[in-house]
Design a protein around this motif. Structure first.
Motif, PDB file in Angstrom:
ATOM      1  N   LEU A 115       0.843  -1.194   0.000  1.00  0.00           N
ATOM      2  CA  LEU A 115       0.000   0.000   0.000  1.00  0.00           C
ATOM      3  C   LEU A 115       0.879   1.244   0.000  1.00  0.00           C
ATOM      4  O   LEU A 115       1.936   1.269   0.624  1.00  0.00           O
ATOM      5  N   CYS A 116       0.430   2.280  -0.710  1.00  0.00           N
ATOM      6  CA  CYS A 116       1.250   3.493  -0.789  1.00  0.00           C
ATOM      7  C   CYS A 116       1.340   4.183   0.549  1.00  0.00           C
ATOM      8  O   CYS A 116       2.288   4.892   0.825  1.00  0.00           O
ATOM      9  N   ALA A 171      -3.877   3.847  -1.833  1.00  0.00           N
ATOM     10  CA  ALA A 171      -3.246   2.977  -2.813  1.00  0.00           C
ATOM     11  C   ALA A 171      -3.425   3.656  -4.164  1.00  0.00           C
ATOM     12  O   ALA A 171      -3.867   4.804  -4.219  1.00  0.00           O
ATOM     13  N   GLY A 172      -3.088   2.982  -5.237  1.00  0.00           N
ATOM     14  CA  GLY A 172      -3.306   3.641  -6.518  1.00  0.00           C
ATOM     15  C   GLY A 172      -2.700   2.873  -7.656  1.00  0.00           C
ATOM     16  O   GLY A 172      -1.867   1.985  -7.466  1.00  0.00           O
ATOM     17  N   ALA A 213      -7.295  -2.911 -10.185  1.00  0.00           N
ATOM     18  CA  ALA A 213      -8.150  -2.335  -9.134  1.00  0.00           C
ATOM     19  C   ALA A 213      -8.554  -3.395  -8.108  1.00  0.00           C
ATOM     20  O   ALA A 213      -8.480  -3.161  -6.892  1.00  0.00           O
ATOM     21  N   VAL A 214      -8.954  -4.565  -8.591  1.00  0.00           N
ATOM     22  CA  VAL A 214      -9.413  -5.595  -7.640  1.00  0.00           C
ATOM     23  C   VAL A 214      -8.232  -6.163  -6.849  1.00  0.00           C
ATOM     24  O   VAL A 214      -8.391  -6.618  -5.712  1.00  0.00           O
ATOM     25  N   THR A 215      -7.040  -6.094  -7.427  1.00  0.00           N
ATOM     26  CA  THR A 215      -5.852  -6.549  -6.700  1.00  0.00           C
ATOM     27  C   THR A 215      -5.618  -5.681  -5.455  1.00  0.00           C
ATOM     28  O   THR A 215      -5.225  -6.179  -4.399  1.00  0.00           O
ATOM     29  N   ILE A 216      -5.881  -4.393  -5.592  1.00  0.00           N
ATOM     30  CA  ILE A 216      -5.756  -3.477  -4.448  1.00  0.00           C
ATOM     31  C   ILE A 216      -6.808  -3.817  -3.386  1.00  0.00           C
ATOM     32  O   ILE A 216      -6.504  -3.924  -2.187  1.00  0.00           O
ATOM     33  N   THR A 247       0.796  -0.055  -6.912  1.00  0.00           N
ATOM     34  CA  THR A 247       0.206  -0.923  -5.891  1.00  0.00           C
ATOM     35  C   THR A 247      -0.194  -2.224  -6.568  1.00  0.00           C
ATOM     36  O   THR A 247      -0.825  -2.176  -7.612  1.00  0.00           O
ATOM     37  N   ILE A 248       0.136  -3.345  -6.067  1.00  0.00           N
ATOM     38  CA  ILE A 248       0.720  -3.654  -4.776  1.00  0.00           C
ATOM     39  C   ILE A 248       2.212  -4.044  -4.882  1.00  0.00           C
ATOM     40  O   ILE A 248       2.838  -4.347  -3.887  1.00  0.00           O
TER      41      ILE A 248
END
Lengths: 563, 563
Positions: free
Chosen positions: B322-323, B339-340, B430-433, B395-396
C-alpha cells in the motif's frame, strides 16, 4: 552440366499458389526467365470456396487448376515465341509444384469427383485446400494414435499431425460427407493431380505420387514400408485401409509421364514433352533459390517455409519440432528438412490493418512508413519484446494453440517500435529453427531468402542478419517456385544429370548480401535470451520459470541502446 | 449536522491541480455547488517548467499558485453573488488541496525562494512538482537506508520511498543545487504553502503542516515521534537534520489560520475567515465523494488514487504494497489508507494516440468509437489479457521498473479488442488493491468512483463492477476534490461537528449504480486467475512460474465466450 549444344533449349515451370497459377518459361542454360503468365482462379473468393457457416472450410475447384494450366502455359508460350531463340520444339521438360497438403477425391479413372455432375456444388468433393482446418479433431486423434504406434509415424514430421494434412482431411470427409468418401476411389494430392492430368497417367493405382507430399503430409516413409500400415489406418476408420496406395513415391527428378497430345494442342506445345513428378511450392522454391546441403532457404511470405537439404552420408537423427524430414523431398537423394513459421508477413499485415494509426497511411504505404521509422531505431531501444505466435507456432513447438505476446510497453511506446518488435520476434523465431537444426548436428552454412518480404524490406533482412548472426542472401529470382519447377523440367528433359548441376547454372543470389553488424548482434544476443525465456515459459517447455528479470532487463537494454 | 439556521451559509474549496486551480463555492447545508472558477497556470508548458536537457524535470512557479488563488476565488465569489442567498459575509470557511508531494524551498519568513530576485529562473528554487523524477537515485538510497532502520520508516508507505517524494527531492537539491539548498530555511509542501500564505502564518517553525503530506510523503508518524530522526537524516546528508520540523502535523478539520485582510481584500471576502489545514487533492476528492470507514473511493483519471478511511478501534497491521497508511490523512481520527494505479486513463490515451487506426478517428472521438465496439464484446471473447503496467506498478508491487504486457493476439485481433483488454487490465489492477486490503483484515464494503472516466465511460464502470464483483457507484459531484476542500471549510467554519457529519449532508452518489452481472463475473474470475499468474511471474512474486496453460486457457475462455 549444360549440354554442349549451340541450340538453346527451354523448360517450363508451372507453380500453383493459393489464388493463382503461374507458368514460367526458362532458358535451361542459364535460368533466364524469358516469359511468364499468371492465371487467377475464377471460382469463389480469389479461388477459394468458403462456407459462411464454418470459417475453417477452404476448398478449391479442380477445374480451376486445369483451366489454369491451359491458360497460363498457352499464354507464357505465346509470349516466349516473341523471344529470340525460343521455339516450341525446344521445350524439353515441364515441372509442376502446388500448394499442399491439398488432397482431391477422385474416381477409379482419376477424375476429380467435383467435376462429375452428381457432386457439383458439394464442397466435400472438391479440393481440400492446405489451409482448410475443418479436421482439427481428426488431427488430434491421429496424433494420439500415431504417437503410440511402434513405428513412431510422427517422428519425421515433428511429432504432431496437422489438420492441414492428408489423412486428417480424408477422415473428416468420412465422418461428415460419407457419400463423397464412398465415391472416392482414391485421394490425390494436387501436386500429383496436375502431372497425372497433363500426362494422362490418371489411374490412381499406378499414377506417380510425389515423395514431397507423401513424405511430409501422409506419413509415407520407406523405413516403415511406405504409408502407415492398413492396421493403423483401420484403427482410425475401418474404411481407410482401402485408400492406402502402394506405389513408390518419387522425387521430382523422376518423370510423371509425357504431355498428352490433347493438352499439348491446347497449350501450343508438341506432345510428348517429359513432365516431372510434382512437389510442394516451397520445396521447388527452395530449389529455385539454390538450396543445397548446408544451404537453408527461407521462403518468406505471409508465413515462412524453411527448407534445407542434408546429405545422406550419415544417418540423420529425428529432430524434435521440425515439420518434416523426408528422403528426397527437396533435392533427390538427400534428406529434405522442412521447418517454418506459421506467420511472418501475416503478423506485419495484421499490425498494419488493425493497430496502425492513420498518420502512417494504410496497406503498402503504411508498411513503408512504419519501416522507415522503425529502421531509425537502434536494436533494444524500444524496450519491447514480442512472441511471433499470432498464428500459433509451427516450429519448434508445433502448437497451433499458442498466441502472440508483447512485453515492455510504456506510455510512450509508438507504432514503429511495435512494428520493429514484431519483425524482431519473427527473426527470433527464425534463429530458433536454425539453432534447433544445429543442436541435432545439421550445420546451416548459408541462408538464402526468397519471397516478397526479402526483396522489398531491407530492414527486415538486416534484422534477420543481426539476430541470426549470419549473412542473409536473397535469391535473384522473384518467382523461385516456378523456377524450381522449371529446373526439374530441365532435369527430366535431360539438360542436366542432376538437380544440383541444374541449380548451379540456373540459380543465383543478388549481389547485395546483408551482413551482421557486430554491435547489433551483441544486443540481439541479449534480447534473444529474453525471447527464449518467454518462449519456454509460455510455450510450456519450462514449467518453473523465473521471469522476474524480463522487464527490468528490457529497460536496462533500452537504457544502453538510447545512450 | 447542519446548524438549524434559516440563513444559508457557504464554504469555499480551492483545488490545485497539475495545470490549473479551481475555486468552488458550496452551500454548507446540502453541498450544492453554486459557483466555480478555474485559473490556468500561465507559466511554462501548461503550468509546468521543463528542462529540455532532462525529461525528469517538472517544476512550477509558486507565484502561479498565489495568482491562482486570488483569481479563482475572486471570480468564483463574484459569480456566487449572483446566486440567491449568497452573500460574502455568509462564507464561513475555506479548504485547500493541492498536488503532492510538491515541496517548495522557502526562506526564514516562509517566502518561496523562487519569488526572490536572486533565484529568478533557477529551477531548483521553484516548486518541485509531484511528477518531477530527477531524484530517483536519492529515492533508492533512502529506501535502502530506511529499510535497515529500526523504526522501519517505510512500513507506512508500502516499503519503497519514491523519487516523487519530499526527502528525495530535497536531497537531490542538496547534491545538484547546493546554493538553493543552503538558502532554503525550510521546505514546505504546496498543500501547506497555500494555507500559510493566505493566513499569514508563514513562519516555517510554527506554520501548520498537514498530516496528509507529512505522513504519506515525508515518513512522518507519531509512532516514531514525527519525522525520521536527526540521526537518520544525517545518514543521508549531514545538512539534512536542520530541515526536520518538529510541529505536530494536523488533519484538515483543524485550522491553519484565518484569511488575512490583504488577501481578503483582493478576493472580495471579509478578513478572518477560518482556513483549514491542507491536504492532497486525491484525499479531499475522497472526502468529497463520501469516503468513510469501509468505503473505498477511486479517483479515476490518468492514474487512479484509491483512498479509504479505516476505523482506529483496532490496530491496523502494516499492509505490504500500500502506498500509505496515515492516521488522519483522509478523515480525521481514522486511518487513511492510500493505494493507486500508476496509469489508467493514461493507458487508454496512449492506445488511442499510438495504436488506433484512423477509421476510429482520434482523441475523444476514438475513445467513444473504440468503447462502442468494445462494449459489444463478451468478456473473454477477445482471447486477450494485459498487464496494466505501462507506467510501472504503484500498488501492490511498488515497482516503477515494470512495463506493460499483452498476451493472446491472433491475426484477427482488433483495436477494440485490445482497448477492452487494457480496460480489463486496469480493472484487474483495481481488484488486486481491494483484495490486498481485505487480506489484511480491512473490509471494503462499498466502492465509489469519481473523476472523468467514471462519469463518461459506462463500459469501464460495468467492467469494474464485473471484475471486482461489487457494485460501482459514481460520485454526484464532478469536482470532488474542490468539494472535499469545501467540506473542510465547512467543518473549520463550525457548520458541522465532524467531517463525517458534513459528508452526510454535502456528498452523494448518482442514482445509476453499476451492478455486477453474474455471468460476466464468472468469466472474469477465470481471467483474473490468469492475470495473477502473469502478475506474479513478471512482477517477481513467483520465481518458479508455470505459464504453460495461459495461452490455452485464454483460447478456451474465448471459445466459450463466442458460443
Amino acid at each position: 552440366m549444360a549440354k554442349k549444344s549451340t541450340t538453346p533449349t527451354f523448360c517450363l515451370g508451372v507453380d500453383y499458389g493459393t489464388n493463382s497459377c503461374r507458368a514460367l518459361v526458362v532458358n535451361t542454360a542459364n535460368g533466364a526467365e524469358i516469359a511468364s503468365h499468371v492465371y487467377n482462379y475464377p471460382s469463389g473468393d480469389a479461388g477459394i470456396l468458403l462456407d459462411p457457416k464454418d470459417p475453417n472450410v477452404a476448398r478449391q475447384d479442380p477445374a480451376d487448376y486445369i483451366k489454369g494450366f491451359v491458360t497460363s502455359v498457352k499464354n507464357a508460350v505465346k509470349k516466349a515465341t516473341k523471344v529470340r531463340g525460343f521455339k516450341v520444339d525446344r521445350v524439353i521438360g515441364i515441372g509442376v509444384d502446388t500448394t499442399g497438403s491439398t488432397p482431391i477425391p477422385v474416381d477409379k479413372d482419376g477424375t476429380a469427383l467435383a467435376m462429375l455432375p452428381e457432386f457439383k456444388g458439394n464442397l466435400a468433393a472438391y479440393a481440400w485446400l492446405w489451409k482448410d482446418h475443418t479436421s482439427y479433431a481428426e488431427a488430434a486423434e491421429i496424433t494420439a494414435k500415431a504417437a503410440k504406434h511402434k513405428d513412431n509415424y510422427l517422428s519425421k514430421c515433428g511429432g504432431t499431425y496437422s489438420s492441414e494434412w492428408y489423412w486428417s482431411k480424408i477422415l473428416h470427409c468420412k465422418r461428415t460427407a460419407p457419400k463423397v468418401f464412398k465415391a472416392a476411389y482414391s485421394w490425390v494430392e494436387c501436386a500429383d493431380f496436375i502431372p497425372a492430368y497433363i500426362t494422362g497417367n490418371t489411374n490412381p493405382d499406378t499414377m506417380v505420387r510425389c515423395i514431397c507430399a507423401a513424405g511430409h503430409k501422409a506419413m509415407y516413409n520407406e523405413q516403415w514400408g511406405g504409408l502407415p500400415s492398413e492396421t493403423f489406418l483401420a484403427s482410425l476408420d475401418k474404411d481407410l485401409p482401402r485408400l492406402r496406395y502402394t506405389t513408390k513415391a518419387l522425387p521430382s527428378d523422376q518423370k510423371a509421364g509425357e504431355l498428352t497430345a490433347a493438352i499439348a494442342k491446347k497449350v501450343g506445345l508438341p506432345a510428348g514433352i517429359p513432365v516431372a513428378a510434382g512437389a510442394f511450392d516451397a520445396h521447388h522454391g527452395a530449389v529455385g533459390s539454390g538450396a543445397k546441403a548446408g544451404t537453408l532457404v527461407k521462403i518468406m511470405g505471409t508465413s515462412t517455409c524453411d527448407c534445407m537439404p542434408a546429405p545422406k552420408d550419415k544417418k540423420l537423427p529425428d529432430i524434435p519440432g521440425l515439420c518434416g524430414i523426408v528422403d528426397g523431398s527437396i533435392i533427390p537423394d538427400m534428406y529434405g528438412l522442412e521447418a517454418g513459421q506459421s506467420a511472418v508477413g501475416d503478423i506485419f499485415n495484421w499490425f498494419v490493418k488493425q493497430l496502425t494509426p492513420g498518420s502512417f497511411g494504410t496497406g503498402g504505404d503504411a508498411h513503408v512508413k512504419l519501416t522507415n521509422e522503425a529502421a531509425k531505431l537502434a536494436p533494444g531501444a524500444s524496450g519491447l519484446i514480442a512472441l511471433d505466435w499470432n498464428n500459433g507456432n509451427r516450429t519448434i513447438l508445433v502448437d497451433p494453440l499458442l498466441t502472440g505476446m508483447l512485453v515492455g510497453q510504456t506510455l510512450h511506446t509508438t507504432a514503429p517500435e511495435v512494428y520493429r518488435a514484431l519483425v524482431e520476434a519473427t527473426a527470433f523465431g527464425a534463429v530458433t529453427i536454425i539453432n534447433r537444426m544445429e543442436e541435432y548436428g545439421v550445420k546451416v552454412k548459408e541462408v538464402i531468402n526468397c519471397g516478397g518480404i526479402s526483396e522489398k524490406n531491407a530492414m527486415v533482412m538486416q534484422i534477420y542478419a543481426d539476430v541470426c548472426n549470419r549473412p542473409m542472401k536473397i535469391s535473384s529470382s522473384s518467382q523461385t517456385c516456378a523456377l524450381g519447377a522449371a529446373i526439374f523440367g530441365a532435369v527430366v528433359g535431360g539438360a542436366y544429370r542432376s538437380t544440383n548441376a541444374a541449380q548451379k547454372k540456373m540459380t543465383s543470389v543478388k549481389p547485395k548480401v546483408f551482413k551482421p553488424i557486430k554491435k547489433n548482434v551483441a544486443v540481439y544476443a541479449k534480447l534473444y535470451k529474453l525471447y527464449m525465456q518467454l518462449h519456454d515459459a509460455l510455450g510450456g517447455v519450462n514449467k518453473s520459470a523465473d521471469l522476474s528479470g524480463v522487464m527490468k532487463q528490457l529497460i536496462e537494454i533500452r537504457k544502453q541502446a538510447r545512450k
